[in-house]
Design an enzyme around this catalytic site. Structure first.
Site, mmCIF file in Angstrom:
data_model
loop_
_atom_site.group_PDB
_atom_site.id
_atom_site.type_symbol
_atom_site.label_atom_id
_atom_site.label_comp_id
_atom_site.label_asym_id
_atom_site.label_seq_id
_atom_site.Cartn_x
_atom_site.Cartn_y
_atom_site.Cartn_z
ATOM 1 N N ASP A 156 -120.682 -46.906 10.459
ATOM 2 C CA ASP A 156 -121.606 -48.122 10.686
ATOM 3 C C ASP A 156 -122.943 -47.249 10.456
ATOM 4 O OD1 ASP A 156 -122.619 -50.090 11.308
ATOM 5 O OD2 ASP A 156 -122.476 -50.169 12.765
ATOM 6 N N HIS A 207 -126.979 -45.952 2.099
ATOM 7 C CA HIS A 207 -125.507 -45.948 1.754
ATOM 8 C C HIS A 207 -125.378 -45.060 0.977
ATOM 9 C CE1 HIS A 207 -124.679 -49.771 3.638
ATOM 10 N NE2 HIS A 207 -125.827 -49.703 3.494
ATOM 11 N N LEU A 256 -103.807 -34.702 3.280
ATOM 12 C CA LEU A 256 -104.415 -35.432 4.045
ATOM 13 C C LEU A 256 -104.670 -36.866 2.771
ATOM 14 C CD1 LEU A 256 -106.788 -36.738 5.910
ATOM 15 C CD2 LEU A 256 -108.514 -35.455 5.030
ATOM 16 N N ARG A 316 -117.768 -52.041 19.608
ATOM 17 C CA ARG A 316 -116.801 -53.169 19.485
ATOM 18 C C ARG A 316 -116.037 -52.415 17.966
ATOM 19 N NH1 ARG A 316 -122.217 -55.184 17.636
ATOM 20 N NH2 ARG A 316 -122.187 -55.038 15.375
ATOM 21 N N ILE A 317 -114.636 -53.157 17.764
ATOM 22 C CA ILE A 317 -114.601 -52.399 16.587
ATOM 23 C C ILE A 317 -114.428 -53.571 14.932
ATOM 24 C CG2 ILE A 317 -112.681 -51.099 18.068
ATOM 25 C CD1 ILE A 317 -110.901 -53.705 17.881
ATOM 26 N N GLU A 335 -107.221 -44.221 20.799
ATOM 27 C CA GLU A 335 -107.989 -44.231 22.154
ATOM 28 C C GLU A 335 -109.617 -43.927 20.947
ATOM 29 O OE1 GLU A 335 -108.374 -42.862 24.560
ATOM 30 O OE2 GLU A 335 -106.199 -42.909 24.316
#
Length: 255
Positions: free
Chosen positions: A35, A52, A146, A209-210, A222
């Site tokens: 964000d 961006h 990964l 917030r998510i 977490e």
């Protein structure tokens, strides 16, 4: 102490921070809400799209940082189902970023055994965006390291509703009994299957917030927040988040 794997562009401070981590307590899956790109640019008198672009360049740095300490899955929230509400110019720019990112970085990602994955809906995405992502998925399909998972055109409520609809249809078709529906079964109807649930969620830019991101999967993750915007989120801050994760006791409701 963790054996640190060097990559191109690593620095001494980052290496020291990485080596201070406990090798037996590295989060298996780290999710990041990237964000603050637009606000970071505007504070510098730049157009939002410049933020961006800078954020895109940060993706490889954090990917390599995660890879160097043994994280197995890194999920990056790249574009949400709500982001279509943004100005068309900004959305169009975001849709073209994969065309720039993957051709430029794919060789190094392949060399580091990184595997690309996408979580989200293809419907609505431009063909050129889908092709760039799919080409990267195909190019890295044989890698075993990964998993770099891009949450692209993703929204958790839509994901869960779709899962519920599919469960209902399977029940109507006689493929599933109501008593067979448990947490593990429901998880298999989500877009993230078969990935493990995130151990650690990082959100940049100071928002607490998510934002409709992995609402089911984050039940016991977490959470770690930073005031830094995504373009200024460094490898050192990533390791700082992992250090904080290692200091916490994950009790899952127990004592």
């Amino acid at each position: 102490m963790i054996p640190f794997k060097k990559w191109f562009g690593s620095n001494t401070e980052g290496e020291e921070a990485a080596r201070s981590l406990a090798a037996d307590n590295i989060p298996n899956h780290v999710a990041v809400i990237m964000d603050g790109n637009g606000r970071w640019a505007q504070k510098r008198g730049l157009p939002r799209v410049a933020g961006h672009h800078s954020g895109m360049k940060n993706v490889k740095k954090i990917t390599m940082a995660a890879n160097s300490i043994g994280v197995n899955v890194l999920t990056l929230y790249a574009f949400s189902t709500e982001n279509w509400k943004r100005p068309k110019e900004e959305v169009d720019y975001l849709m073209k970023l994969p065309l720039e990112f993957f051709p430029k970085e794919i060789d190094e990602l392949v060399a580091n055994n990184v595997r690309i994955r996408m979580t989200g809906w293809q419907e609505g995405l431009p063909e050129y965006t889908l092709k760039a992502v799919q080409d990267a998925i195909d190019r890295t399909a044989g890698n075993t390291g990964l998993i770099l998972n891009f949450a692209l055109n993703y929204g958790s409520r839509k994901e869960m509703l779709r899962g519920i609809q599919q469960i209902a249809q399977d029940a109507l078709d006689g493929k599933l009994k109501p008593e067979e529906i448990d947490e593990a079964r429901f998880s298999k109807y989500l877009l993230t299957d078969p990935l493990p649930e995130p151990d650690l969620l990082i959100r940049t830019s100071g928002e607490l917030r998510i934002s409709n991101f992995m609402l089911w999967q984050l039940a016991y993750s977490e959470l770690w927040f930073t005031e830094l915007a995504w373009p200024e989120f460094t490898e050192e801050r990533f390791y700082e988040a992992v250090q904080e994760y290692q200091r916490r006791a994950r009790r899952y409701g127990g004592l």
